[in-house]
Design a protein around this motif. Sequence first.
Motif, PDB file in Angstrom:
ATOM      1  N   LYS A 292       0.753  -1.210  -0.131  1.00 50.89           N
ATOM      2  CA  LYS A 292      -0.196  -0.070  -0.227  1.00 50.89           C
ATOM      3  C   LYS A 292       0.966   1.382   0.246  1.00 50.89           C
ATOM      4  O   LYS A 292       0.497   2.065  -0.956  1.00 50.89           O
TER       5      LYS A 292
ATOM      6  N   LYS B  32       2.411   1.878  -3.231  1.00 50.68           N
ATOM      7  CA  LYS B  32       1.462   2.362  -4.439  1.00 50.68           C
ATOM      8  C   LYS B  32       1.173   3.864  -4.128  1.00 50.68           C
ATOM      9  O   LYS B  32       1.180   4.688  -5.056  1.00 50.68           O
ATOM     10  N   ARG B  33       1.225   4.302  -2.796  1.00 49.74           N
ATOM     11  CA  ARG B  33       0.980   5.765  -2.383  1.00 49.74           C
ATOM     12  C   ARG B  33       2.203   6.441  -2.920  1.00 49.74           C
ATOM     13  O   ARG B  33       2.089   7.533  -3.680  1.00 49.74           O
TER      14      ARG B  33
END
Lengths: 146, 148
Positions: free
Chosen positions: A9, A12-13
């Motif tokens: 996550k 991806k951020r």
Amino acid sequence: MTLATMLSKEEKRLIKEIWERLTPVAEDIGSDALLRMFNSYPGTKTYFSHLDISPGSSHLHSHGKKIVLAIAEGAKDISQLTVTLAPLQTLHAYQLRIDPTNFKLLSHCMLVSLACYLGEEFTPVAHAAMDKYLSAFAAVLAEKYR
Amino acid sequence: MVEWTDAERTAITTLWSNIDVGEIGPQALTRLLVVFPWTQRYFGTFGDLSTPAAIAGNPKVAAHGKVVMGGLETAVKNMDNIKNAYAKLSVMHSEKLHVDPDNFRLLAECISVVVAAKFGPSVFTAGFQEAWQKFLAVVVSALGRQYH
């Protein structure tokens, strides 16, 4: 799709944030990466014999911009990469038919361009995440090849 | 024998003279271990490599990075005979260290990214990058040459 899920996550951020920031200079980054690729890997020029890809040319700039904007678009929602890239998959598989080995070469030059522009900000963690994203992007792009 | 243009020789010596191996080496090795984590297989005795921060702060990684980067000096000093200059090192990497030669290519990629971040686009131009990568490719090839 499985490749895209290898990104955490946080990765991806990070990727989404970097490309959001670079979208205004998509033309600069894109044309820089392409120029570096043409210089270091002359075989890649064979796909552009119908264009003027000399330094500063309008073709080089518009093409570079197109590529970076597609990469940035994909970064907005990496879990949807296959959906986002569907039209480009078809284009590359049936029309352009660029040997997928070349995607690696452009990815490397893209990393170099990012390193040049971001300097220290392009940390090892950002570098790792970006390398994974560009690999996933290239793999999805080549999905319809055979 | 590898042919170098004057422009390529200039690019390589210019970059090399501005590279601090104690700075670039550790960063390059850190990136190799972070970006391509399977390369950690060769460094079981290096201690904590569990996170990017641990790798970046690991003194053994830093020391080794400096050694490896310093090894490029041999190539800079023997540009017209790189293959032979690295023959012994190649044998050592094959017979003693058992390093998959593809790792040399991965490290070369990391070195280029670190150099790019350090020097920026006005110094690390497309032309300089071409010469530098050609140089590294010759070293990579020489290091893998004696594998059998």
